[in-house]
Structures are given as structure tokens and as C-alpha cells.
Design a protein around this motif. Structure first.
Motif, PDB file in Angstrom:
ATOM      1  N   SER A 158       0.859  -1.187   0.000  1.00 16.71           N
ATOM      2  CA  SER A 158       0.000   0.000   0.000  1.00 16.71           C
ATOM      3  C   SER A 158       0.895   1.238   0.000  1.00 16.71           C
ATOM      4  O   SER A 158       2.051   1.194   0.406  1.00 16.71           O
ATOM      5  CB  SER A 158      -0.952   0.014   1.195  1.00 16.71           C
ATOM      6  N   TYR A 159       0.340   2.329  -0.474  1.00 17.96           N
ATOM      7  CA  TYR A 159       1.067   3.587  -0.541  1.00 17.96           C
ATOM      8  C   TYR A 159       1.022   4.283   0.807  1.00 17.96           C
ATOM      9  O   TYR A 159       0.039   4.188   1.537  1.00 17.96           O
ATOM     10  CB  TYR A 159       0.449   4.508  -1.601  1.00 17.96           C
ATOM     11  N   THR A 160       2.096   5.002   1.127  1.00 20.95           N
ATOM     12  CA  THR A 160       2.117   5.840   2.324  1.00 20.95           C
ATOM     13  C   THR A 160       2.468   7.266   1.900  1.00 20.95           C
ATOM     14  O   THR A 160       3.144   7.479   0.892  1.00 20.95           O
ATOM     15  CB  THR A 160       3.152   5.349   3.360  1.00 20.95           C
ATOM     16  N   LEU A 161       1.988   8.201   2.675  1.00 25.69           N
ATOM     17  CA  LEU A 161       2.279   9.614   2.443  1.00 25.69           C
ATOM     18  C   LEU A 161       2.456  10.240   3.811  1.00 25.69           C
ATOM     19  O   LEU A 161       1.581  10.101   4.675  1.00 25.69           O
ATOM     20  CB  LEU A 161       1.123  10.270   1.678  1.00 25.69           C
ATOM     21  N   GLU A 162       3.606  10.890   4.032  1.00 30.85           N
ATOM     22  CA  GLU A 162       3.877  11.467   5.342  1.00 30.85           C
ATOM     23  C   GLU A 162       4.620  12.791   5.200  1.00 30.85           C
ATOM     24  O   GLU A 162       5.275  13.035   4.193  1.00 30.85           O
ATOM     25  CB  GLU A 162       4.708  10.506   6.188  1.00 30.85           C
ATOM     26  N   TYR A 163       4.477  13.631   6.213  1.00 29.31           N
ATOM     27  CA  TYR A 163       5.249  14.866   6.269  1.00 29.31           C
ATOM     28  C   TYR A 163       6.707  14.511   6.528  1.00 29.31           C
ATOM     29  O   TYR A 163       7.004  13.547   7.229  1.00 29.31           O
ATOM     30  CB  TYR A 163       4.790  15.757   7.428  1.00 29.31           C
ATOM     31  N   VAL A 164       7.618  15.302   5.972  1.00 23.22           N
ATOM     32  CA  VAL A 164       9.039  15.139   6.275  1.00 23.22           C
ATOM     33  C   VAL A 164       9.639  16.499   6.612  1.00 23.22           C
ATOM     34  O   VAL A 164       9.254  17.517   6.044  1.00 23.22           O
ATOM     35  CB  VAL A 164       9.834  14.491   5.114  1.00 23.22           C
ATOM     36  N   ASP A 165      10.546  16.474   7.555  1.00 20.17           N
ATOM     37  CA  ASP A 165      11.193  17.710   7.982  1.00 20.17           C
ATOM     38  C   ASP A 165      12.538  17.927   7.312  1.00 20.17           C
ATOM     39  O   ASP A 165      13.069  19.025   7.336  1.00 20.17           O
ATOM     40  CB  ASP A 165      11.342  17.712   9.505  1.00 20.17           C
ATOM     41  N   GLU A 166      13.090  16.858   6.722  1.00 23.65           N
ATOM     42  CA  GLU A 166      14.344  16.989   5.984  1.00 23.65           C
ATOM     43  C   GLU A 166      14.465  15.846   4.981  1.00 23.65           C
ATOM     44  O   GLU A 166      13.855  14.791   5.146  1.00 23.65           O
ATOM     45  CB  GLU A 166      15.552  17.003   6.916  1.00 23.65           C
ATOM     46  N   LYS A 167      15.248  16.069   3.965  1.00 24.88           N
ATOM     47  CA  LYS A 167      15.469  15.064   2.933  1.00 24.88           C
ATOM     48  C   LYS A 167      16.411  13.995   3.463  1.00 24.88           C
ATOM     49  O   LYS A 167      17.437  14.301   4.060  1.00 24.88           O
ATOM     50  CB  LYS A 167      16.070  15.734   1.684  1.00 24.88           C
ATOM     51  N   GLY A 168      16.025  12.738   3.269  1.00 23.61           N
ATOM     52  CA  GLY A 168      16.900  11.634   3.625  1.00 23.61           C
ATOM     53  C   GLY A 168      18.017  11.518   2.600  1.00 23.61           C
ATOM     54  O   GLY A 168      17.888  11.983   1.459  1.00 23.61           O
ATOM     55  N   PRO A 169      19.124  10.877   2.949  1.00 23.26           N
ATOM     56  CA  PRO A 169      20.282  10.830   2.047  1.00 23.26           C
ATOM     57  C   PRO A 169      20.010  10.125   0.715  1.00 23.26           C
ATOM     58  O   PRO A 169      20.666  10.417  -0.282  1.00 23.26           O
ATOM     59  CB  PRO A 169      21.345  10.086   2.857  1.00 23.26           C
ATOM     60  N   PHE A 170      19.042   9.218   0.664  1.00 25.19           N
ATOM     61  CA  PHE A 170      18.785   8.476  -0.571  1.00 25.19           C
ATOM     62  C   PHE A 170      17.408   8.768  -1.160  1.00 25.19           C
ATOM     63  O   PHE A 170      17.004   8.130  -2.136  1.00 25.19           O
ATOM     64  CB  PHE A 170      18.959   6.971  -0.336  1.00 25.19           C
ATOM     65  N   ASP A 171      16.679   9.709  -0.579  1.00 19.26           N
ATOM     66  CA  ASP A 171      15.373  10.086  -1.119  1.00 19.26           C
ATOM     67  C   ASP A 171      15.533  10.711  -2.498  1.00 19.26           C
ATOM     68  O   ASP A 171      16.472  11.464  -2.745  1.00 19.26           O
ATOM     69  CB  ASP A 171      14.677  11.121  -0.223  1.00 19.26           C
ATOM     70  N   GLU A 172      14.601  10.413  -3.389  1.00 17.94           N
ATOM     71  CA  GLU A 172      14.524  11.072  -4.693  1.00 17.94           C
ATOM     72  C   GLU A 172      13.664  12.318  -4.502  1.00 17.94           C
ATOM     73  O   GLU A 172      12.547  12.234  -3.991  1.00 17.94           O
ATOM     74  CB  GLU A 172      13.878  10.128  -5.714  1.00 17.94           C
ATOM     75  N   LEU A 173      14.168  13.468  -4.881  1.00 20.44           N
ATOM     76  CA  LEU A 173      13.456  14.731  -4.690  1.00 20.44           C
ATOM     77  C   LEU A 173      12.813  15.199  -5.977  1.00 20.44           C
ATOM     78  O   LEU A 173      13.460  15.257  -7.019  1.00 20.44           O
ATOM     79  CB  LEU A 173      14.416  15.813  -4.178  1.00 20.44           C
ATOM     80  N   ILE A 174      11.533  15.531  -5.890  1.00 21.17           N
ATOM     81  CA  ILE A 174      10.803  16.135  -6.999  1.00 21.17           C
ATOM     82  C   ILE A 174      10.294  17.473  -6.486  1.00 21.17           C
ATOM     83  O   ILE A 174       9.584  17.531  -5.488  1.00 21.17           O
ATOM     84  CB  ILE A 174       9.621  15.263  -7.439  1.00 21.17           C
ATOM     85  N   ASP A 175      10.685  18.535  -7.137  1.00 19.51           N
ATOM     86  CA  ASP A 175      10.215  19.871  -6.779  1.00 19.51           C
ATOM     87  C   ASP A 175       9.218  20.279  -7.852  1.00 19.51           C
ATOM     88  O   ASP A 175       9.596  20.524  -8.990  1.00 19.51           O
ATOM     89  CB  ASP A 175      11.401  20.831  -6.727  1.00 19.51           C
ATOM     90  N   THR A 176       7.955  20.307  -7.501  1.00 21.89           N
ATOM     91  CA  THR A 176       6.934  20.579  -8.486  1.00 21.89           C
ATOM     92  C   THR A 176       5.947  21.626  -7.995  1.00 21.89           C
ATOM     93  O   THR A 176       5.389  21.486  -6.913  1.00 21.89           O
ATOM     94  CB  THR A 176       6.191  19.278  -8.901  1.00 21.89           C
ATOM     95  N   GLN A 177       5.806  22.675  -8.729  1.00 21.99           N
ATOM     96  CA  GLN A 177       4.838  23.736  -8.476  1.00 21.99           C
ATOM     97  C   GLN A 177       4.891  24.254  -7.031  1.00 21.99           C
ATOM     98  O   GLN A 177       3.868  24.486  -6.404  1.00 21.99           O
ATOM     99  CB  GLN A 177       3.431  23.272  -8.837  1.00 21.99           C
TER     100      GLN A 177
END
Length: 113
Positions: A45-64
């Protein structure tokens, strides 16, 4: 040179809802993280959570104007997915349209690839 395609896209409705949730949160957040977990009849299942900082291996998408992170364990499972937000008389929530899915459980809460 052609621009690279984002690993996940958000519809305008999803962007608006994420912005609303981030503004409503009691403390500032870096963004939201999409992940997956083992759950339900079909396995994932999908999860969606708030994050306070980017993890070292997270893929970042900056959109709008919002930052969406993809958990590295979920990246292969969500590649090519469109995230939407739907609201109707019976329910409201984020919906993931994932071309990698091979099936979903009857209630729609979990999927398998």
C-alpha cells in the motif's frame, strides 16, 4: 537534449491538496514523502507522510512549489505513477495511478506488482 521525465507526476488537484496540508500543519515541513509498506490483501500500500528533511537516498521532486520525496525502497514500485486527489460524495483522498501494478485487492487499499 530532451528533458528527463519525472519518476512520479502530480495532478493539479494533488498539488493543491498537498499545499493545503502543508500550510495547515502546525510546524513547517520540508515536504511530503511517498513510500510503500506491506499491507492488505494484495501485499503493498502507498504511504504519504510529512518530512522535515530530505533523507540521504530520497529522490526529490520539486513541483509547483512543493517538495515531494520518494522513499528509496519505493522508487522502483512507483516509477511512472501519477498521484491525484479525488473528492466525491462517498470519499476523498489521494489516488495513485500506477502503470506497474499487476492487480489490486477488491477494496482498492493494496496492490501488487
Amino acid at each position: 537534449m530532451t528533458p528527463s521525465k519525472q519518476p512520479i507526476t502530480l495532478t493539479p488537484a494533488a498539488v493543491d491538496r498537498v499545499k493545503h496540508l502543508l500550510e495547515k500543519r502546525e510546524k513547517p515541513a520540508f515536504g511530503v514523502r511517498i513510500g510503500i509498506r506491506t499491507k492488505g490483501c494484495s501485499g503493498l500500500s502507498y504511504t504519504l507522510e510529512y518530512v522535515d528533511e530530505k533523507g540521504p537516498f530520497d529522490e526529490l521532486i520539486d513541483t509547483q512549489g512543493i517538495k515531494v520525496l520518494i522513499d528509496p525502497k519505493a522508487f522502483a514500485f512507483v516509477l511512472g505513477t501519477e498521484m491525484d486527489y479525488v473528492e466525491d460524495k462517498m470519499q476523498s483522498g489521494f489516488v495513485f495511478i500506477n502503470p506497474n501494478e499487476k492487480g489490486r485487492c477488491g477494496c482498492g487499499k493494496s496492490f501488487h506488482v
